[in-house]
Enzyme design. Sequence first.
Site, PDB file in Angstrom:
ATOM      1  N   ASP A 104       0.951  -1.224  -0.104  1.00  0.00           N
ATOM      2  CA  ASP A 104      -0.058  -0.003  -0.096  1.00  0.00           C
ATOM      3  C   ASP A 104       0.963   1.097   0.016  1.00  0.00           C
ATOM      4  OD1 ASP A 104      -2.102  -1.687   0.273  1.00  0.00           O
ATOM      5  OD2 ASP A 104      -2.288  -1.573   2.624  1.00  0.00           O
TER       6      ASP A 104
HETATM    7  N1  URA Z   1      -1.338  -5.739   3.886  1.00  0.00           N
HETATM    8  C1  URA Z   1      -1.768  -4.780   3.754  1.00  0.00           C
HETATM    9  O1  URA Z   1      -2.775  -4.491   4.411  1.00  0.00           O
HETATM   10  N2  URA Z   1      -0.981  -3.493   3.178  1.00  0.00           N
HETATM   11  C2  URA Z   1       0.216  -3.982   2.504  1.00  0.00           C
HETATM   12  O2  URA Z   1       0.841  -2.987   1.785  1.00  0.00           O
HETATM   13  C3  URA Z   1       0.828  -5.136   2.451  1.00  0.00           C
HETATM   14  C4  URA Z   1       0.023  -6.293   3.298  1.00  0.00           C
END
Ligand code: URA
Length: 240
Positions: A104
């Site tokens: 993310d």
């Molecule tokens: N899980 C998440 O919620 N975000 C990420 O960036 C990676 C795994």
Amino acid sequence: MERLDKILTERGFGSRKEVQKLIRSGAVTVNGETCKKPDTKLDLQKDDVTASGRAVGADKYIYIMMNKPAGVVSATQDNRDKTVIDILPAEYKRPGLFPAGRLDKDTEGLLIITNDGDFAHKMLSPSKKVYKQYEAELDGEITDDIIRAFKEGIVFSDGAKCLPAELRFADEKDKNNAVVKICEGKFHQVKKMFSSCGLRVVHLKRISIGNLYLSSKLTIGSCKLLTKLDIEAIFMGNIH
Ligand code: URA
């Protein structure tokens, strides 16, 4: 056999136009002789090529470890935000690079950028059981019930079921920080797993993929090339 200008473009020596100019300028040698013809056909398994004094490797695939900073998106292009490809150092840039799996925008840590689609598929496919570990800081305390729920497999409110995941404390005295180990990559997976247990992730960092760990020497936003041993390490830890 491949064209000289195509080979150099694929290996990051510039756009097709730029490498053609480079070749015509006399900066490229083939088997020790200057070669000024961009359409020369050759085979890097047999022919030695240098460009601007640098040896041109036979391997057209590249694997880059990035310590992804928060604030950049795991995409090749984006109209609004900077991407992980935008922040790559110039010496690694070449056509066809993409992030193997997404973090993310606000997640930090280990991200692999490559131009090898088969490798990415193998690393990301849940059936290959390549575990990814994340350090997560939560807005509340993790309980034994939550650890058990992770182990049994969290079910999201839309009915999607997660595979069993391991949840442990980074430090027994600090119940707000944990390490999560999963082998899937559902959208916002770690955040949603905690949210279904009533906790919000306030900071998330990926620290490993298989047996490959984020190098402690890699400052946030910097990159390094992976070796063959590093690549092997990714698939070594997948027997759990
Ligand atoms: N899980 C998440 O919620 N975000 C990420 O960036 C990676 C795994």
